[in-house]
Design an enzyme around this catalytic site. Structure first.
Site, short mmCIF file in Angstrom:
data_model
loop_
_atom_site.label_atom_id
_atom_site.label_comp_id
_atom_site.label_asym_id
_atom_site.label_seq_id
_atom_site.Cartn_x
_atom_site.Cartn_y
_atom_site.Cartn_z
N SER A 146 -6.40 -13.62 -31.21
CA SER A 146 -7.60 -12.80 -31.30
C SER A 146 -7.70 -11.81 -30.14
O SER A 146 -8.76 -11.21 -29.93
CB SER A 146 -8.84 -13.70 -31.31
OG SER A 146 -8.71 -14.66 -30.28
N THR A 163 -12.36 -14.09 -28.55
CA THR A 163 -12.31 -13.09 -27.48
C THR A 163 -12.20 -13.76 -26.11
O THR A 163 -12.86 -14.76 -25.86
CB THR A 163 -13.64 -12.31 -27.49
OG1 THR A 163 -13.77 -11.69 -28.75
CG2 THR A 163 -13.73 -11.30 -26.37
N THR A 181 -10.38 -8.02 -26.73
CA THR A 181 -10.26 -8.70 -28.03
C THR A 181 -9.58 -7.80 -29.06
O THR A 181 -9.58 -6.57 -28.91
CB THR A 181 -11.67 -9.05 -28.56
OG1 THR A 181 -11.55 -9.91 -29.68
CG2 THR A 181 -12.46 -7.83 -28.96
N ARG A 220 -14.23 -0.90 -37.63
CA ARG A 220 -15.27 -1.79 -37.08
C ARG A 220 -15.02 -2.04 -35.59
O ARG A 220 -13.90 -2.31 -35.16
CB ARG A 220 -15.26 -3.11 -37.84
CG ARG A 220 -16.31 -4.13 -37.38
CD ARG A 220 -15.75 -5.12 -36.38
NE ARG A 220 -16.68 -6.22 -36.10
CZ ARG A 220 -16.52 -7.11 -35.13
NH1 ARG A 220 -15.46 -7.02 -34.34
NH2 ARG A 220 -17.38 -8.06 -34.93
N THR A 273 -18.44 -14.26 -26.61
CA THR A 273 -17.37 -14.38 -27.59
C THR A 273 -18.02 -14.75 -28.92
O THR A 273 -19.15 -15.24 -28.94
CB THR A 273 -16.35 -15.45 -27.15
OG1 THR A 273 -15.30 -15.53 -28.12
CG2 THR A 273 -16.98 -16.82 -26.99
N GLY A 274 -17.33 -14.50 -29.99
CA GLY A 274 -17.88 -14.87 -31.30
C GLY A 274 -18.26 -13.66 -32.11
O GLY A 274 -17.77 -12.55 -31.88
N1 GLY Z 1 -16.59 -10.85 -30.18
C1 GLY Z 1 -15.54 -10.11 -30.71
C2 GLY Z 1 -15.88 -9.33 -31.89
O1 GLY Z 1 -16.81 -9.63 -32.60
O2 GLY Z 1 -15.18 -8.37 -32.14
#
Ligand code: GLY
Length: 325
Positions: free
Chosen positions: A86, A188, A206, A216, A239-240
């Site tokens: 990731s 991330t 990330t 995106r 993160t997330g």
């Molecule tokens: N936290 C990383 C993302 O949503 O791209």
């Protein structure tokens, strides 16, 4: 804020801080009351792959290096590791098979740099640092960020490993490319450090949500969402599911809560709570927050169980489980 609301805010903060203090002392030993002496140097980062990243950062910190150099060196380890699915090399591509990267860095002066939707560059964090140090801007995106990187000595690299490509092709076959939001893969790396001088810095990098819509961008390159540092107060990273972090400006919120007296643990839990309060916890998404304050207390929280974070200081390294809010 009215006087009444402010009183209520302070009351909740004090109650929360007390509860967290006990919980933390019983658990990770990383939260709790402010230590008599600041704990430094110190580096923390998200997820299990943070252990290796922390080690690289620690080498610099232990030798008296700056937090800014340490966080950059630390997250570069994850960026270059093809096993980390990731971040950087080996990161999951977007729905069209392109690896696109987001990163930001912030130092003790509050200076910051970021890149988003950047392709073909192994170390987006170093490009972000160059944006901070060599331009009057905070963020460069897409082809502009790539041109800037190439003009400054970075080289093009193929970031789509055979394994990541095979998984993406399996996903295409299974979904016919219709499931545009992608799988729950967004581990991330966010890293925060305090150096021997007591200065704070942070970094976040990330490849974002797996199989995302092309174009995106998540929270990770957004200052105040994926990362925030205030040298007088503390720092936080996320993160997330980036959309939830962006809609609540999670790391800015955490630092502001710490400024008003919350411990790092309590501030993280309240930022997670904000996602719930707004009705954005769909039961599936994960968000994890990690924070440190100026005295070296560490806190973390997440929407769901499973978020881990790595801590490295003079006493060794640890991988800890964050408590869901
Ligand atoms: N936290 C990383 C993302 O949503 O791209």
């Amino acid at each position: 804020m009215s006087i009444e609301s402010r009183r209520e805010f302070l009351r909740k903060t004090m109650i929360g801080a007390g509860a967290v203090s006990l919980a933390s002392l019983a658990g990770s030993g990383c939260g709790g009351d402010p230590p008599a002496e600041a704990r430094r140097p110190l580096v923390v980062s998200t997820w299990r792959h943070g252990l290796a990243a922390n080690e690289a950062a620690w080498e610099l910190l232990e030798a008296g290096g700056r937090a800014l150099d340490a966080v950059e060196a630390g997250v570069r380890v994850s960026e270059a590791d093809p096993e980390v699915r990731s971040v950087g090399l080996g990161g999951a591509p977007d729905g069209e098979g392109h690896v696109t990267l987001d990163a930001c860095i912030m130092d003790q002066r509050g200076e910051c740099g970021a890149v988003a939707f950047l392709e073909h560059i192994l170390h987006p964090i170093s490009v972000a640092r160059m944006v901070m140090e060599k331009t009057p801007h905070v963020m460069l995106v897409g082809s502009g960020a790539l041109d800037f990187a190439l003009a400054n000595g970075f080289e093009k690299t193929n970031l789509l490993t055979a394994e990541a490509e095979a998984k993406w092709r399996q996903w295409l076959l299974a979904t016919s490319g219709r499931e545009k939001t992608g799988a729950a893969n967004h581990d991330t790396i966010g890293m925060l450090a305090i150096d021997e001088q007591g200065d704070l810095s942070g970094a976040c990098t990330t490849s974002g949500l797996a199989y995302k819509l092309r174009g995106r961008v998540g929270d990770s390159p957004i200052i105040g969402a994926g990362l925030y540092v205030d040298n007088a107060v503390g720092a936080a990273c996320a993160t997330g599911r980036g959309e939830l972090v962006m809609k609540t400006l999670g790391t800015f919120l955490i630092v502001e809560l710490m400024r008003h007296g919350a411990s790092p643990d309590e501030a993280c839990r309240r930022a997670i709570g904000r996602i719930d309060e707004r009705g954005w916890n769909d039961g599936d998404a994960q968000v994890g927050y990690l924070a440190i304050d100026k005295s070296g207390r560490v806190g973390a929280s997440s929407l769901r169980p499973g978020f881990q974070y790595a801590v490295r200081d003079g006493s060794g390294d640890n991988l800890l489980d964050a408590q869901p809010a």
